[in-house]
Design a protein around this motif. Structure first.
Motif, PDB file in Angstrom:
ATOM      1  N   LEU A  37       0.831  -1.210   0.000  1.00 10.32           N
ATOM      2  CA  LEU A  37       0.000   0.000   0.000  1.00 10.32           C
ATOM      3  C   LEU A  37       0.862   1.255   0.000  1.00 10.32           C
ATOM      4  O   LEU A  37       0.548   2.241  -0.681  1.00 10.32           O
ATOM      5  CB  LEU A  37      -0.937  -0.006   1.209  1.00 10.32           C
ATOM      6  N   GLU A  38       1.967   1.218   0.750  1.00 10.83           N
ATOM      7  CA  GLU A  38       2.858   2.373   0.775  1.00 10.83           C
ATOM      8  C   GLU A  38       3.505   2.590  -0.589  1.00 10.83           C
ATOM      9  O   GLU A  38       3.664   3.732  -1.043  1.00 10.83           O
ATOM     10  CB  GLU A  38       3.929   2.169   1.852  1.00 10.83           C
ATOM     11  N   LEU A  39       3.866   1.514  -1.260  1.00 11.19           N
ATOM     12  CA  LEU A  39       4.427   1.636  -2.602  1.00 11.19           C
ATOM     13  C   LEU A  39       3.396   2.187  -3.582  1.00 11.19           C
ATOM     14  O   LEU A  39       3.724   3.004  -4.448  1.00 11.19           O
ATOM     15  CB  LEU A  39       4.939   0.275  -3.089  1.00 11.19           C
ATOM     16  N   CYS A  40       2.156   1.725  -3.437  1.00 10.13           N
ATOM     17  CA  CYS A  40       1.085   2.226  -4.302  1.00 10.13           C
ATOM     18  C   CYS A  40       0.926   3.736  -4.165  1.00 10.13           C
ATOM     19  O   CYS A  40       0.802   4.458  -5.167  1.00 10.13           O
ATOM     20  CB  CYS A  40      -0.236   1.533  -3.955  1.00 10.13           C
ATOM     21  N   GLU A  41       0.935   4.217  -2.936  1.00 10.24           N
ATOM     22  CA  GLU A  41       0.756   5.644  -2.694  1.00 10.24           C
ATOM     23  C   GLU A  41       1.969   6.448  -3.147  1.00 10.24           C
ATOM     24  O   GLU A  41       1.844   7.498  -3.782  1.00 10.24           O
ATOM     25  CB  GLU A  41       0.492   5.890  -1.205  1.00 10.24           C
ATOM     26  N   ARG A  42       3.168   5.943  -2.857  1.00 12.44           N
ATOM     27  CA  ARG A  42       4.384   6.690  -3.156  1.00 12.44           C
ATOM     28  C   ARG A  42       4.660   6.779  -4.650  1.00 12.44           C
ATOM     29  O   ARG A  42       5.119   7.814  -5.154  1.00 12.44           O
ATOM     30  CB  ARG A  42       5.575   6.052  -2.454  1.00 12.44           C
TER      31      ARG A  42
END
Length: 246
Positions: A37-42
């Motif tokens: 999820l953090e990769l998706c947002e970043r």
């Protein structure tokens, strides 16, 4: 950019970016990577893209992923990996030319029922068994242990195959691509015994990619069966399947 065709899929670009960050020490060994999820947002990517990028790092031997524990960096540089692209028999045979076969042992044996079935011969017939290491050409690093089984028939160079010193050359001549009609391949998972694990300098508990090949001549007769066990991170096959428009 609209109208611009990517040279790589988005997941591969992200995977390369994360690998570069690991190699630079931005993510140290033992630390966790950002979550999906953090990769998706970043990076403004989908969950599927983030997952595929992490899978690329796992395949490179850089990270290890455990449910509930995240994705942890386990190496700063990718594991030694020999990649071979094949889509024809001729390209498959280049594998033998671009790696080195080292025959460790050669035996003449009598086939039991199980071996006879695998080799398309009658029980009680003779066959040769060659126990080998497959080495990367430049580094001489082992990439597989291989067992070769050869039915003893007219035309088989038995004496040359039993001579350990010259057996590798004899195998190459015996499997001349011009005499092959097809090669049947089966890929599955297996495990190493203690002796083979020692040859590859790995733990016995490591999983194996098993590749079984059956080489047939122009009449469909089995010439040789090879069973190779590859440890994680040292070998990959790349195949391109195209639609036939004829």
């Amino acid at each position: 950019m609209t109208g611009t065709r990517r040279s790589k899929p988005r997941y591969a670009e992200l995977g390369d970016l994360l690998q570069a960050a690991i190699e630079k020490g931005e993510y140290a060994v033992g630390t966790l990577l950002p979550t999906e999820l953090e990769l998706c947002e970043r990076f403004s990517v989908s969950r599927h893209t983030a997952r595929a990028a992490l899978a690329q790092l796992i395949s490179a031997g850089l990270v290890q992923r455990r449910p509930g524990a995240g994705t942890r960096v386990i190496a700063q540089s990718a594991a030694m990996r020999y990649e071979h692209e094949i889509d024809t028999v001729d390209l498959l045979m280049q594998y033998g030319n671009s790696t080195r076969l080292k025959v460790l042992e050669a035996q003449r044996l009598v086939a039991d029922a199980a071996i006879a079935q695998r080799l398309d011969i009658a029980e009680g017939k003779e066959y040769l068994r060659l126990h080998c290491l497959r080495l990367e050409e430049q580094t001489r690093e082992p990439i597989a242990v291989t067992e070769m089984l050869v039915p003893v028939r007219s035309g088989v160079p038995v004496d040359k195959l039993l001579d350990v010193a010259g057996a590798a050359r004899a195998v190459a001549r015996f499997l001349d691509p011009s005499r092959l009609s097809r090669v049947e391949q089966v890929f599955d998972a297996a495990s190493f015994d203690a002796a083979d694990a020692k040859l590859l300098d790995i733990k016995k508990t490591e999983p194996a990619m098993r590749v079984q090949r059956r080489y047939r001549d122009a009449n469909g007769r089995l010439l040789l069966m090879a069973i190779s066990l590859h440890p994680p991170g040292r070998f990959a096959y790349s195949m391109v399947l195209s639609r036939n428009h004829r």
